[in-house]
Write an enzyme that holds these catalytic residues in place. Sequence first.
Site, PDB file in Angstrom:
ATOM      1  NE  ARG A 117      54.586 -42.446 -48.912  1.00  0.00           N
ATOM      2  CZ  ARG A 117      54.415 -41.169 -48.632  1.00  0.00           C
ATOM      3  NH1 ARG A 117      53.215 -40.717 -48.399  1.00  0.00           N
ATOM      4  NH2 ARG A 117      55.429 -40.342 -48.590  1.00  0.00           N
ATOM      5  CE  LYS A 129      57.274 -29.799 -46.736  1.00  0.00           C
ATOM      6  NZ  LYS A 129      56.932 -31.188 -46.624  1.00  0.00           N
ATOM      7  CB  SER A 188      50.031 -35.764 -44.268  1.00  0.00           C
ATOM      8  OG  SER A 188      50.741 -36.568 -43.361  1.00  0.00           O
ATOM      9  CG  HIS A 205      52.969 -41.022 -40.825  1.00  0.00           C
ATOM     10  ND1 HIS A 205      52.079 -39.995 -40.952  1.00  0.00           N
ATOM     11  CD2 HIS A 205      53.925 -40.809 -41.769  1.00  0.00           C
ATOM     12  CE1 HIS A 205      52.476 -39.175 -41.922  1.00  0.00           C
ATOM     13  NE2 HIS A 205      53.582 -39.653 -42.445  1.00  0.00           N
TER      14      HIS A 205
HETATM   15  P1  ADP Z   1      53.790 -37.390 -46.005  1.00  0.00           P
HETATM   16  O1  ADP Z   1      53.470 -35.946 -45.803  1.00  0.00           O
HETATM   17  O2  ADP Z   1      54.097 -37.743 -47.446  1.00  0.00           O
HETATM   18  O3  ADP Z   1      52.821 -38.331 -45.399  1.00  0.00           O
HETATM   19  P2  ADP Z   1      55.964 -37.289 -44.019  1.00  0.00           P
HETATM   20  O4  ADP Z   1      57.066 -36.331 -44.219  1.00  0.00           O
HETATM   21  O5  ADP Z   1      55.027 -36.972 -42.908  1.00  0.00           O
HETATM   22  O6  ADP Z   1      55.208 -37.582 -45.386  1.00  0.00           O
HETATM   23  O7  ADP Z   1      56.523 -38.755 -43.858  1.00  0.00           O
HETATM   24  C1  ADP Z   1      57.487 -39.146 -42.948  1.00  0.00           C
HETATM   25  C2  ADP Z   1      58.002 -40.516 -43.318  1.00  0.00           C
HETATM   26  O8  ADP Z   1      56.925 -41.447 -43.348  1.00  0.00           O
HETATM   27  C3  ADP Z   1      58.666 -40.643 -44.684  1.00  0.00           C
HETATM   28  O9  ADP Z   1      59.734 -41.575 -44.553  1.00  0.00           O
HETATM   29  C4  ADP Z   1      57.589 -41.230 -45.562  1.00  0.00           C
HETATM   30  O10 ADP Z   1      58.127 -41.937 -46.640  1.00  0.00           O
HETATM   31  C5  ADP Z   1      56.899 -42.147 -44.570  1.00  0.00           C
HETATM   32  N1  ADP Z   1      55.506 -42.432 -44.903  1.00  0.00           N
HETATM   33  C6  ADP Z   1      54.533 -41.534 -45.135  1.00  0.00           C
HETATM   34  N2  ADP Z   1      53.368 -42.153 -45.422  1.00  0.00           N
HETATM   35  C7  ADP Z   1      53.628 -43.494 -45.369  1.00  0.00           C
HETATM   36  C8  ADP Z   1      52.850 -44.671 -45.604  1.00  0.00           C
HETATM   37  N3  ADP Z   1      51.572 -44.590 -45.965  1.00  0.00           N
HETATM   38  N4  ADP Z   1      53.449 -45.862 -45.454  1.00  0.00           N
HETATM   39  C9  ADP Z   1      54.753 -45.920 -45.123  1.00  0.00           C
HETATM   40  N5  ADP Z   1      55.549 -44.876 -44.905  1.00  0.00           N
HETATM   41  C10 ADP Z   1      54.998 -43.663 -45.035  1.00  0.00           C
END
Ligand code: ADP
Length: 163
Positions: free
Chosen positions: A90, A41, A128, A17
């Site tokens: 990703r 959630k 996450s 992120h």
């Molecule tokens: P997650 O729970 O899967 O980490 P989130 O809802 O918190 O996902 O993610 C928010 C945004 O960040 C989404 O657009 C997701 O695709 C992106 N994202 C999550 N992890 C990564 C990563 N490792 N690299 C790039 N973008 C990411």
Amino acid sequence: MKRAIYPGSFDPVTLGHLNIIKRAAAIFDELIVCVMVNSSKNGMFTPEERVALIEKVTEELPNVKVDCSRQLLADYAREHGAKVVVKGLRAVSDYESEIQMAMINAKLYKELDTVFLYTSPKYAYLSSTVVKEMARYGADLSDFVPRQIITQVQNRVNEALER
Ligand code: ADP
């Protein structure tokens, strides 16, 4: 001024992120990282805690603001004068649902566009969920979350395990 929104659950914020946050902050004048609260959630961290963790790791990025919302993203964007949504991709598997969300958002708010930033390959495996799973096994989190929040994340996961 070009203001963009980076929405997500950020439960908790990861290095993947943060990489997207830094790159988006270099492209737009202002970036709002918005913790979107999904009532179905229940997270490990409360929305307020997630905001505090993101604030901690973006302290040195002056054009990054952190917020939390229970609204529809399109309504939030309209109210905050943002016409761009930033999403991180990703894998190809992210693409289908993300493109659908992008189209729905544009349907709800015509001027709202979505830009996708590809993940840095080092973080392609990171989510996450992976962070929480690794923390449950006491793994070293330094490749997963920003160093400023490692202890806090580890402590919370330990507390949850003790319950
Ligand atoms: P997650 O729970 O899967 O980490 P989130 O809802 O918190 O996902 O993610 C928010 C945004 O960040 C989404 O657009 C997701 O695709 C992106 N994202 C999550 N992890 C990564 C990563 N490792 N690299 C790039 N973008 C990411």
